[in-house]
Design an enzyme around this catalytic site. Structure first.
Site, PDB file in Angstrom:
ATOM      1  N   HIS A 102      -7.435  -5.764  -0.546  1.00 32.33           N
ATOM      2  CA  HIS A 102      -6.293  -4.855  -0.601  1.00 32.33           C
ATOM      3  C   HIS A 102      -4.997  -5.638  -0.458  1.00 32.33           C
ATOM      4  CE1 HIS A 102      -4.073  -1.221  -0.339  1.00 32.33           C
ATOM      5  NE2 HIS A 102      -3.896  -1.238   0.962  1.00 32.33           N
ATOM      6  N   ASP A 137      -8.978  -4.275  -5.827  1.00 36.62           N
ATOM      7  CA  ASP A 137      -8.457  -3.513  -4.680  1.00 36.62           C
ATOM      8  C   ASP A 137      -9.199  -2.184  -4.560  1.00 36.62           C
ATOM      9  OD1 ASP A 137      -6.912  -2.002  -2.850  1.00 36.62           O
ATOM     10  OD2 ASP A 137      -5.092  -3.057  -3.441  1.00 36.62           O
ATOM     11  N   SER A 165       0.830  -1.200   0.000  1.00 31.23           N
ATOM     12  CA  SER A 165       0.000   0.000   0.000  1.00 31.23           C
ATOM     13  C   SER A 165       0.875   1.266   0.000  1.00 31.23           C
ATOM     14  CB  SER A 165      -0.957  -0.058   1.190  1.00 31.23           C
ATOM     15  OG  SER A 165      -1.967   0.908   1.094  1.00 31.23           O
TER      16      SER A 165
END
Length: 505
Positions: free
Chosen positions: A473, A445, A223
């Site tokens: 995610h 995602d 991320s």
């Protein structure tokens, strides 16, 4: 750029539980785990694992240290430093060691120390046998001289606040709440706020690499951790051995583009949840279209929110964050379906369980410093923040385009619009001279939409795209296909063919 924190406790732990049959080593009580003698400068710290997991994973030793870094890499001469907390997990059966695998969970604000501990429960054995798993809490995060300027009452008010204030007076109330929280950070840290930027943290990473004794960096970032890795690649391209960037952030997107991308991503993920819900009535008891159900429950909550045993009420804000929480991993979709159904019956427990998992709120009402650090990093990075007036306009535009998430994500830009002082934007551009960098993206995602994956790879100039046709995610090590490709790259430095896509299961 407004980035929602990646929720390690939600997404990664759910993923590792799903992989239990493949990768999870046994967990024994702390007294049964062997603790190796620490190397000079390190201390044994199996207690960190015990505190996080309840037990100490068998087959690992854990060692910790604090590395001092300049408070401002642009002015090292002033002698002021910050402490960066680092943990190293080493498997007892390690052989043919390659070096350290430095990891970051994203956020910004997530604890890399925690991630390294969790990864002992999730990474394939072929990785843990070849690498020390090294996690660090970035400057201002967790154990690393944490930035703390929000209190629990303020965070409760923020999460519970109206996510889509329609009237001007209601909008002004939300602006005032954000200003109050921003002012608290300004009063405590003032001129130090720019030091929490991503570029400063990327330079800290190279200091960690140096202290570990690794000639080049091997890194796994999730991320926001992909942005941190990308900035490192631009600053230190000749110091890279291998970088895996999973859940790609597009560094070239401005705050409006980034927030709208997330609105679109969450709306897509919610649509996938709604379709799953309609096809799985036994696991998703809500009746009717999921979007209509959520919007109706939020509207009812604006005038008659359901109470909870701890004194809170399930306002539209808390409902929204419960939904956001569940979008990070498909394993939480049944929980969301039940929570929404229960809320319709006057029971708010499921909503608060999901929302609290996202917000890092414990049963006693206390928060970690995740959102303090998240704001400090995001806003230090945001060199051209959007105005309050523009946010008000985007609120209406995005509500029409993205009915559940559009307006709230526009409102989410208020923090950086109001943030005080200087900014410290990170560099954007190619990683000239770097080896191939593996950029991983998930088609479903919500937080880092897949279309950012090829954009990050192209910007770096040496990026290789690996896609996963799944939900939630981040991807590694979600399936055997993803794990095999990433493992081969980390060990042998052989990336997959560009634009390889792994199936959902």
């Amino acid at each position: 750029m407004v980035r929602l924190p990646s929720r390690l406790g939600i997404a990664f732990l759910a993923m590792t539980v799903a992989l239990a049959g493949c990768f999870l080593p046994p967990i024994l009580d702390g007294g049964q785990a062997r603790e190796a003698s620490p190397e000079p400068g390190w201390t044994s710290c199996s207690g960190e694992a015990r505190s996080l997991l309840g037990r100490v994973p068998a087959g690992y030793s854990f060692q910790c240290r604090t590395i001092q870094v300049p408070q401002d890499w642009g002015n090292k001469a002033d002698g002021r430093t910050l402490g960066i907390s680092v943990i190293r997990a080493r498997a007892d059966d390690q052989r043919d060691r390659i070096g350290s695998l430095l990891v970051n969970p994203g956020g910004p604000g997530g604890s890399g120390v925690d991630l390294a501990i969790y990864l002992t429960q999730g990474l394939p054995a072929e990785i843990t046998r070849r690498f020390d798993i090294v996690g660090f809490d970035p400057r201002g995060v967790g154990r690393s001289d944490p930035i703390t300027c929000y209190n629990s009452a303020g965070l409760d008010a923020s999460f519970g606040a109206e996510p889509d204030p329609l009237s001007q007076s209601a909008f002004d109330e939300v602006v005032a709440l954000n200003r109050k929280m921003v002012d608290a950070c300004d009063a405590k840290y003032g001129a130090k706020l720019p030091y929490y930027s991503t570029e400063q943290a990327a330079r800290d990473m190279d200091k960690i690499r140096e202290e570990l004794g690794d000639p080049k960096l091997t890194y796994l970032g999730y991320s926001y951790g992909t942005l941190l890795g990308a900035v490192y690649a631009q600053l230190f391209p000749d110091k890279i051995r291998a970088l895996v960037l999973d859940g790609a952030v597009d560094p070239q997107a401005n705050s409006v583009e980034s927030s709208e991308g997330q609105a679109k991503g969450f709306e897509l993920a919610f649509g996938n949840f709604a379709a799953w819900c309609a096809d799985n009535a036994s696991r998703c008891p809500i009746s009717g279209d999921a979007q209509a159900v959520v919007l109706k429950l939020m509207e009812q909550a604006r005038t008659n929110p359901v109470g909870y045993r701890d004194g809170r009420h399930a306002t539209a804000g808390w409902i929204l964050w419960a939904v956001v929480s569940a979008m990070y991993t498909k394993t939480r979709w049944p929980d969301l379906g039940k929570a929404l159904d229960d809320l319709g019956d006057g029971k708010a427990g499921g909503i608060f369980t999901l929302a609290d998992a996202y917000s890092d709120r414990d049963p006693n009402g206390n928060y970690s410093n995740l959102f303090d650090a998240n704001a400090a990093v995001n806003c230090a990075d945001d060199g051209k923040p959007v105005t309050v007036e523009r946010i008000r306009s985007l609120q209406s535009e995005w509500r029409a385009k993205y009915p559940v998430f559009g307006a709230p994500l526009a409102i989410g830009m208020l923090t950086c619009a109001l943030w005080p002082g200087k900014r410290d934007p990170y560099p954007v551009g190619p990683a000239n001279g770097a080896p191939p960098i593996l950029v991983v993206g998930t088609k479903g995602d919500p937080a880092t939409p897949f279309d950012q994956t090829p954009k990050l790879a192209a910007m770096l100039g040496v990026g290789v795209v690996l896609g996963w046709d799944g939900e939630g995610h981040t991807a590694y090590p979600e399936t055997r296909c993803i794990a095999a490709a990433v493992n081969k790259y980390l060990i042998s430095l052989e990336p997959p063919r560009n634009n390889t896509t792994c199936p959902a299961s």
